[in-house]
Design a protein around this motif. Structure first.
Motif, PDB file in Angstrom:
ATOM      1  N   THR A 142      83.694 -30.090 -35.103  1.00 39.18           N
ATOM      2  CA  THR A 142      82.538 -29.818 -34.242  1.00 39.18           C
ATOM      3  C   THR A 142      82.776 -28.628 -33.333  1.00 39.18           C
ATOM      4  N   ALA A 143      83.981 -28.490 -32.795  1.00 38.36           N
ATOM      5  CA  ALA A 143      84.283 -27.345 -31.936  1.00 38.36           C
ATOM      6  C   ALA A 143      84.099 -26.035 -32.697  1.00 38.36           C
ATOM      7  N   HIS A 144      84.555 -25.993 -33.925  1.00 43.41           N
ATOM      8  CA  HIS A 144      84.411 -24.782 -34.737  1.00 43.41           C
ATOM      9  C   HIS A 144      82.941 -24.539 -35.079  1.00 43.41           C
ATOM     10  N   VAL A 145      82.224 -25.605 -35.406  1.00 45.94           N
ATOM     11  CA  VAL A 145      80.814 -25.460 -35.775  1.00 45.94           C
ATOM     12  C   VAL A 145      80.003 -24.884 -34.621  1.00 45.94           C
ATOM     13  N   LEU A 146      80.171 -25.416 -33.419  1.00 45.83           N
ATOM     14  CA  LEU A 146      79.394 -24.927 -32.274  1.00 45.83           C
ATOM     15  C   LEU A 146      79.750 -23.481 -31.945  1.00 45.83           C
ATOM     16  N   THR A 147      81.011 -23.150 -32.027  1.00 46.84           N
ATOM     17  CA  THR A 147      81.430 -21.784 -31.720  1.00 46.84           C
ATOM     18  C   THR A 147      80.777 -20.788 -32.669  1.00 46.84           C
ATOM     19  N   LEU A 148      80.697 -21.162 -33.923  1.00 48.23           N
ATOM     20  CA  LEU A 148      80.080 -20.274 -34.916  1.00 48.23           C
ATOM     21  C   LEU A 148      78.565 -20.272 -34.790  1.00 48.23           C
ATOM     22  N   MET A 149      77.978 -21.422 -34.658  1.00 52.83           N
ATOM     23  CA  MET A 149      76.524 -21.519 -34.643  1.00 52.83           C
ATOM     24  C   MET A 149      75.937 -20.790 -33.444  1.00 52.83           C
ATOM     25  N   PHE A 150      76.589 -20.896 -32.301  1.00 53.41           N
ATOM     26  CA  PHE A 150      76.071 -20.293 -31.076  1.00 53.41           C
ATOM     27  C   PHE A 150      76.655 -18.907 -30.802  1.00 53.41           C
ATOM     28  N   GLU A 151      77.430 -18.388 -31.781  1.00 49.10           N
ATOM     29  CA  GLU A 151      77.976 -17.026 -31.735  1.00 49.10           C
ATOM     30  C   GLU A 151      78.745 -16.779 -30.437  1.00 49.10           C
ATOM     31  N   LEU A 152      79.717 -17.653 -30.200  1.00 53.14           N
ATOM     32  CA  LEU A 152      80.464 -17.606 -28.945  1.00 53.14           C
ATOM     33  C   LEU A 152      81.748 -16.800 -29.046  1.00 53.14           C
ATOM     34  N   ALA A 153      82.027 -16.281 -30.229  1.00 53.79           N
ATOM     35  CA  ALA A 153      83.186 -15.388 -30.414  1.00 53.79           C
ATOM     36  C   ALA A 153      82.708 -14.115 -31.089  1.00 53.79           C
ATOM     37  N   VAL A 211      76.580 -23.306 -40.931  1.00 47.92           N
ATOM     38  CA  VAL A 211      77.572 -22.274 -40.615  1.00 47.92           C
ATOM     39  C   VAL A 211      78.507 -22.039 -41.797  1.00 47.92           C
ATOM     40  N   LEU A 212      78.785 -23.062 -42.560  1.00 46.02           N
ATOM     41  CA  LEU A 212      79.631 -22.854 -43.739  1.00 46.02           C
ATOM     42  C   LEU A 212      78.964 -21.893 -44.719  1.00 46.02           C
ATOM     43  N   SER A 213      77.700 -22.107 -45.001  1.00 42.19           N
ATOM     44  CA  SER A 213      76.988 -21.208 -45.911  1.00 42.19           C
ATOM     45  C   SER A 213      76.873 -19.805 -45.337  1.00 42.19           C
ATOM     46  N   GLU A 214      76.633 -19.722 -44.039  1.00 42.30           N
ATOM     47  CA  GLU A 214      76.438 -18.423 -43.398  1.00 42.30           C
ATOM     48  C   GLU A 214      77.718 -17.612 -43.378  1.00 42.30           C
ATOM     49  N   TYR A 215      78.868 -18.277 -43.268  1.00 42.18           N
ATOM     50  CA  TYR A 215      80.137 -17.551 -43.120  1.00 42.18           C
ATOM     51  C   TYR A 215      80.939 -17.505 -44.410  1.00 42.18           C
ATOM     52  N   GLY A 216      80.273 -17.671 -45.552  1.00 45.44           N
ATOM     53  CA  GLY A 216      80.937 -17.442 -46.818  1.00 45.44           C
ATOM     54  C   GLY A 216      81.587 -18.651 -47.441  1.00 45.44           C
ATOM     55  N   TYR A 217      81.301 -19.827 -46.941  1.00 47.07           N
ATOM     56  CA  TYR A 217      81.897 -21.045 -47.494  1.00 47.07           C
ATOM     57  C   TYR A 217      80.802 -21.980 -48.012  1.00 47.07           C
ATOM     58  N   HIS A 218      79.847 -21.393 -48.704  1.00 45.21           N
ATOM     59  CA  HIS A 218      78.745 -22.179 -49.255  1.00 45.21           C
ATOM     60  C   HIS A 218      79.268 -23.217 -50.252  1.00 45.21           C
ATOM     61  N   ASP A 219      80.356 -22.878 -50.953  1.00 41.45           N
ATOM     62  CA  ASP A 219      80.910 -23.830 -51.919  1.00 41.45           C
ATOM     63  C   ASP A 219      81.408 -25.092 -51.222  1.00 41.45           C
ATOM     64  N   ILE A 220      81.975 -24.938 -50.039  1.00 37.55           N
ATOM     65  CA  ILE A 220      82.452 -26.116 -49.299  1.00 37.55           C
ATOM     66  C   ILE A 220      81.272 -26.915 -48.755  1.00 37.55           C
ATOM     67  N   TRP A 258      69.264 -27.576 -43.896  1.00 42.23           N
ATOM     68  CA  TRP A 258      70.112 -26.818 -44.828  1.00 42.23           C
ATOM     69  C   TRP A 258      69.583 -26.907 -46.250  1.00 42.23           C
ATOM     70  N   LEU A 259      69.046 -28.061 -46.648  1.00 43.77           N
ATOM     71  CA  LEU A 259      68.482 -28.180 -47.991  1.00 43.77           C
ATOM     72  C   LEU A 259      67.394 -27.135 -48.205  1.00 43.77           C
ATOM     73  N   TYR A 260      66.500 -26.999 -47.199  1.00 44.39           N
ATOM     74  CA  TYR A 260      65.398 -26.042 -47.329  1.00 44.39           C
ATOM     75  C   TYR A 260      65.868 -24.605 -47.109  1.00 44.39           C
ATOM     76  N   LYS A 261      66.747 -24.412 -46.135  1.00 45.53           N
ATOM     77  CA  LYS A 261      67.114 -23.045 -45.748  1.00 45.53           C
ATOM     78  C   LYS A 261      68.156 -22.428 -46.671  1.00 45.53           C
ATOM     79  N   ALA A 262      69.125 -23.221 -47.099  1.00 43.66           N
ATOM     80  CA  ALA A 262      70.202 -22.673 -47.933  1.00 43.66           C
ATOM     81  C   ALA A 262      69.926 -22.896 -49.419  1.00 43.66           C
ATOM     82  N   LEU A 263      69.822 -24.131 -49.852  1.00 44.84           N
ATOM     83  CA  LEU A 263      69.570 -24.375 -51.273  1.00 44.84           C
ATOM     84  C   LEU A 263      68.186 -23.870 -51.669  1.00 44.84           C
ATOM     85  N   GLY A 264      67.177 -24.191 -50.878  1.00 46.65           N
ATOM     86  CA  GLY A 264      65.827 -23.703 -51.152  1.00 46.65           C
ATOM     87  C   GLY A 264      65.636 -22.254 -50.774  1.00 46.65           C
TER      88      GLY A 264
END
Length: 891
Positions: free
Chosen positions: A660-671, A707-716, A772-778
């Motif tokens: 969760t810490a990593h997800v929020l940091t990425l989603m809210f562009e805190l780095a 965030v996984l799909s956005e940062y290149g880890y769509h497979d995960i 994510w279903l609509y935004k990434a897969l769809g």
């Protein structure tokens, strides 16, 4: 050809009682051309459908705007029907015909136009029974039109001349009653006639004074039910007459002996008041009503869609449990009630109890309902032809129904499940080649339907059903794909604003009924991260999804008050490190027997502080408030700097090693960009360490796959989706879920349940994966700089071992479709874009030379305005229309 259709006013189709002084209209367009755009429009508003009594003519206005056109020039009067029509000019020099005529009708417009009094039964507080109030009235001439305006303190049904008026339920809805009470408008022209008539109301406790909230309180807003109503009649000679609630109305108890939201209803058919709302009824034994001194200034029109009967479900089978109970299985966890037919003797008592689940032995299970009983009791009057019944002022969350007191063999045809929820227009469709994922989408949709009953509740079955702010903001984007939730949340945000504290704090639940005595909530009732942030996140998300600038204008002060509240909380201006926090609620990395995940609460709070500040800054920019924009831009920089100092080490790693810490940091562009790449890599490793399973709770789960799909880890992200063992989204599906659960393991692998104290089987928070279903897969999203899908982003991301995906969203402009089919040879992509919009199509791992349509290269395809190739992605700029691209074979 260009055509105008689907006219709406304030999102609604020909609304009644729309008390908006500057209403907005929108329309949709259809065209035979690709890349068709509106270049100009003309609007006419009149007082009749022939437009001979013209109020306003915009004449030709050069503009491509077709949504949220504000009619500033029309002076709005109460009790008036306005007719409007539209024509447009397109970019191919076509001029449309006038559209079909649409209308809106005002009601009271201002509270001082109410003539009626609030009235109540004189012995109202002495019994759990519902009150019946009535009045006969005489109309002296032939009726041209008639409208009824009604509201209550509690829940009401309006009846005229023996008929229940309208198709709305649980009116006037749940609001912050001290500040605002909604009223409804009904067209009753066909129900009244020259001569003798009668009107009546049934009044129930509802949210106003019934037993409500997990603290077990009654009389939360007041201790006396009351009703208010006016009937406005226009005769054929255009004379008018008004019938109002006053001391001349009479009151009585009736057959509804008890009707409570948690407990169900007791109805004694032997006490029915036959013909009570018809003319000629003998009410001499009825008692006088009393006037109630309650402010009319609080009465406001209904902004959201009413709760209605949406669909009907027949039970799938009859179960005889090991304990000997007879139980109906509806096959679907649903919200509403049962309509049923019974035969029997006078005085015979039949009961229906409702539950979500059977235990592992197959027995009827109500432990997770806590104090809620969800029981309908019907006492027969002995009609030999059979008796039909459904409740009035209660609703149940259930899949299973236990039957008691029936003398005859149970017949499935005698029972029907009635699904009730706010009547939101369905907008989203999603289907793919994986049936488990399709069931997940089904469950998400039914979680919405079960919990969007006038307010966005956390659960619809136990003794709670509250408008938790955090759950609502986490699920909003998913909800906005599935339904048009704009009117629904416009109303709810007004209650949030009404209940917001003077210091800017936001209660946990809206409307707010939680007392400070709630020990399990830390003894406080407001202002925790991710929950209070709904005051900022939801208005901004409404703007993005619907292009609704007015909601930002109306909620701006509330949004600002919240951010200023946060600014004053921490030990530093740019840090939120004090006070009680719910944290990553139900996170799987929590300590045993606790509800909160392991993620540092100061990290969560400060991350959301940054996010709300950023959205407030963007809102100020949209509203052209440059001073605030600059001020919050500066505050945001300070928050991010503080966050990085506290939670990032010198190498760019997070000091808090949770998903969760990593997800929020990425989603809210805190780095910064480089450190974000490192953080995304670390997140992927954390997930790999868990054998590709999540550990997130309410806060981390909504953004994890995004965030996984956005940062290149769509497979995960796809691996997470497809897991079927605990913990995962599909684990619930394999256990037979038909809605989304509160816990990842509400039913454990051994068939036992989570603790009874908090185990809802219809809890939409984890349904946020739908975004994510609509935004990434769809691949469907709206550009923020042209919100409301004026400019559409189509970025399908194949994966999850799927052969095909079809997704669509019915936007303000029309239906957007994104469908792909992936096989070894080619990738087929079919899409449609509404007239008067444009889109950017982003295809990964594809060069422009590989894309064709009917053997035509991109440069030859009508509607393709331009294309570029960058970072192994092709970007297509296209206009409206339907396209079928083939990818993989060079032209």
């Amino acid at each position: 050809m260009i055509q105008v259709h689907s006219l709406r006013c304030e999102y609604l189709n020909n609304p009644l009682g729309l008390d908006v002084e500057k209403p907005r209209i929108n329309w949709r367009l259809s065209s035979t051309h690709r890349a068709a755009k509106q270049m100009a429009y003309q609007i006419q508003v009149a007082l009749n459908g022939q437009f001979s009594n013209l109020l306003w003519d915009s004449h030709k206005v050069v503009s491509d705007q077709s949504v949220h056109i504000q009619l500033n020039q029309v002076k709005i009067e109460p009790f008036t029907t306005y007719f409007y029509r539209v024509k447009v000019w397109d970019n191919f020099e076509n001029v449309s015909d006038w559209s079909e005529v649409a209308t809106w009708e005002t009601g009271m417009l201002h509270s001082n136009n109410w003539s009626a009094d609030w009235i109540t039964a004189s012995n109202e507080s002495e019994s759990e029974a519902c009150d019946y109030i009535r009045k006969p009235f005489h109309l002296s001439k032939n009726v041209k039109s008639a409208r009824a305006y009604a509201s209550s303190l509690g829940i009401y049904e309006l009846h005229v001349n023996g008929d229940r008026v309208g198709d709305s339920y649980f009116t006037p809805g749940w609001t912050s009653y001290q500040e605002r009470v909604q009223y409804q408008t009904y067209d009753i022209t066909e129900l009244v006639t020259k001569g003798e008539n009668a009107v009546g109301m049934i009044l129930g406790n509802g949210w106003y004074k019934g037993y409500f909230g997990f603290e077990g309180r009654t009389n939360i807003y007041g201790d006396r039910k009351a009703g208010i109503a006016e009937i406005h009649v226009t005769y054929e000679n255009n004379e008018t007459e008004i019938i109002v609630t006053d001391h001349s109305w009479k009151a009585s108890k009736g057959p509804i002996k008890m009707s409570e939201i948690y407990f169900g209803e007791v109805y004694d058919a032997r006490a029915e008041l036959a013909g009570w709302s018809k003319k000629g009824f003998d009410d001499q034994q009825w008692k006088e009503t009393e006037r109630v001194d309650y402010p009319k200034e609080n009465i406001t029109y209904q902004q959201n869609e009413a709760v209605r009967k949406i669909e009907y479900i027949k039970p799938e089978k009859i179960i005889h449990t090991p304990e000997g109970d007879t139980v109906l299985d509806m096959g679907q966890n649903m919200v509403g009630w049962m309509h049923f037919r019974v035969n029997g003797n006078k005085g015979q008592e039949v009961s229906l109890e409702h539950a979500e689940i059977l235990d592992k032995d197959g027995n009827f299970y109500v432990g997770n309902l806590r104090k809620a009983t969800q029981k309908t009791t019907y006492i027969l009057k002995g009609d030999p032809l059979g008796e039909y019944f459904e409740p009035h002022f209660t609703f149940q969350g259930f899949r299973y129904v236990k039957l008691s007191g029936l003398l005859n063999e149970v017949v499935l045809e005698d029972f029907t499940g009635v699904v009730l929820h706010s009547d939101m227009e369905s907008t989203g469709e999603f289907e793919c080649s994986n049936p488990l994922v399709n069931q997940l989408h089904h469950n998400i949709n039914w979680g919405l339907k079960g919990n969007f009953l006038d307010v966005p509740t956390d659960c619809p079955q136990r003794d709670e059903r509250l408008g938790w702010t955090g759950d609502a903001q986490m699920f909003f984007r998913t909800a906005a794909y599935l339904k048009n939730v704009a009117p629904f949340f416009t109303k709810w945000l007004k209650d949030l604003e009404a209940d917001q504290l003077d210091n800017g704090g936001v209660p946990y639940v809206i409307p707010n009924i939680i007392q400070k005595t709630s020990g399990n909530l830390g003894g406080v009732t407001h202002s925790v991260a991710a929950w209070g942030d709904a005051s900022v996140i939801i208005p901004w998300s409404m703007y993005v999804c619907y292009g609704d600038k007015r909601i930002l204008e109306e909620q701006y002060e509330s949004m600002k008050k919240w951010v200023e509240y946060l600014r004053n909380q921490g030990t530093k201006e740019a840090l939120w490190d004090t006070g009680f926090q719910l944290g990553d609620w139900l996170g799987l990395d929590s300590e045993p027997d606790t509800y909160t995940g392991a993620t540092d609460k100061t990290l969560i709070a400060t991350a959301y502080f940054a996010y709300s500040t950023e959205l407030l800054m963007k809102t100020a920019e949209v509203l052209n408030n440059e001073e605030d924009m600059r001020a919050y831009q500066l505050l945001l920089k300070k928050i991010k700097k503080t966050y990085q100092q506290l939670f990032l080490d010198a190498t760019g790693k997070l000091t808090v090693q949770t998903q969760t810490a990593h997800v929020l940091t990425l989603m809210f562009e805190l780095a910064d960009e480089q450190k974000s790449k490192q953080i995304a890599t670390d997140l992927a490793k954390l997930i790999e360490k868990e054998n590709y399973h999540l550990t997130t709770g309410f806060i981390g789960a909504p953004y994890l796959n995004i965030v996984l799909s956005e940062y290149g880890y769509h497979d995960i992200a796809c691996k997470l989706l497809l897991q079927t063992d605990y913990p995962s989204w599909l684990y619930q599906v394999t256990k037979g879920a038909t809605t989304v659960w509160e816990h990842w393991d509400s039913i454990k692998e051994d068939g036992s349940f989570w603790s009874d104290d908090m185990n809802s089987f219809n809890h939409y928070a984890y349904g946020s994966i739908g975004e994510w279903l609509y935004k990434a897969l769809g691949g469907i999203d709206s550009a923020i700089n042209q919100p409301g899908y004026k400019h559409i982003i189509l970025e399908p991301r194949p994966g999850a071992e799927m052969e095909w995906v079809t997704a669509s969203v019915d936007s303000m402009y029309g239906k957007i479709t994104s469908a792909w089919n992936d096989n070894q040879a080619t990738f087929e992509y079919h899409l449609s874009i509404p007239v008067n919009t444009s889109a950017t199509v982003i295809l990964h791992g594809v060069s422009p030379a590989q894309i064709s349509e009917q053997q035509k290269q991109l440069s030859e395809i009508e509607g393709v305005v331009g294309y570029t190739h960058e970072n192994d992605r092709t970007f297509l700029e296209i206009g409206s229309g339907t396209y079928s691209f083939s990818v993989g074979v060079k032209v």
